[in-house]
Design an enzyme around this catalytic site. Sequence first.
Site, short mmCIF file in Angstrom:
data_model
loop_
_atom_site.label_atom_id
_atom_site.label_comp_id
_atom_site.label_asym_id
_atom_site.label_seq_id
_atom_site.Cartn_x
_atom_site.Cartn_y
_atom_site.Cartn_z
N HIS A 47 1.41 20.69 -45.12
CA HIS A 47 2.79 19.67 -45.40
C HIS A 47 3.07 19.07 -43.96
O HIS A 47 3.81 19.27 -43.46
CB HIS A 47 4.07 20.44 -45.73
N PHE A 48 2.41 17.99 -43.70
CA PHE A 48 1.06 17.54 -44.05
C PHE A 48 0.11 17.60 -42.92
O PHE A 48 0.57 17.69 -41.87
CB PHE A 48 1.19 16.14 -44.48
#
Length: 142
Positions: A47-48
């Site tokens: 994420h991410f």
Amino acid sequence: MALTKDIKSLLPHREPFLFVDEILSADEKGSVCIKRFTGDEFFFQGHFPQYPVVPGVLLVETMAQAGGAALSFQKVFSEDSLFFLATVDKVKFRNQVRPGDTLRLEIENLRVSANMIKQRGKAYVGDVLAAEAEWMCLVGRP
């Protein structure tokens, strides 16, 4: 200066799901707590990967944990109490929280009873508001 860094004695949460590092202040009106995001947290991997950001839902969880830890520190509830998130309202994500950021959690106690906690919180990185929410937790025992 921290009132306590011994958060494990106040909450049943453990790594990788413990999101409070220290309590700076706590009284019947509310509390101020700290969480440092190092970049080693599990969620940053997905994420991410190219632009790691703390998930918004974890910011809400962090605020709720901070509120519960502060009440436990003040011995408002018995040591074996568990706090179960029941409602989340008025959530707003205002700024990203990234690896290396220190989050200051300002929690206001709206209502505290033997079976329920209603709180409001704001999460800041420096002076920048990152997130805010209201929530209710039910108080239970194992």
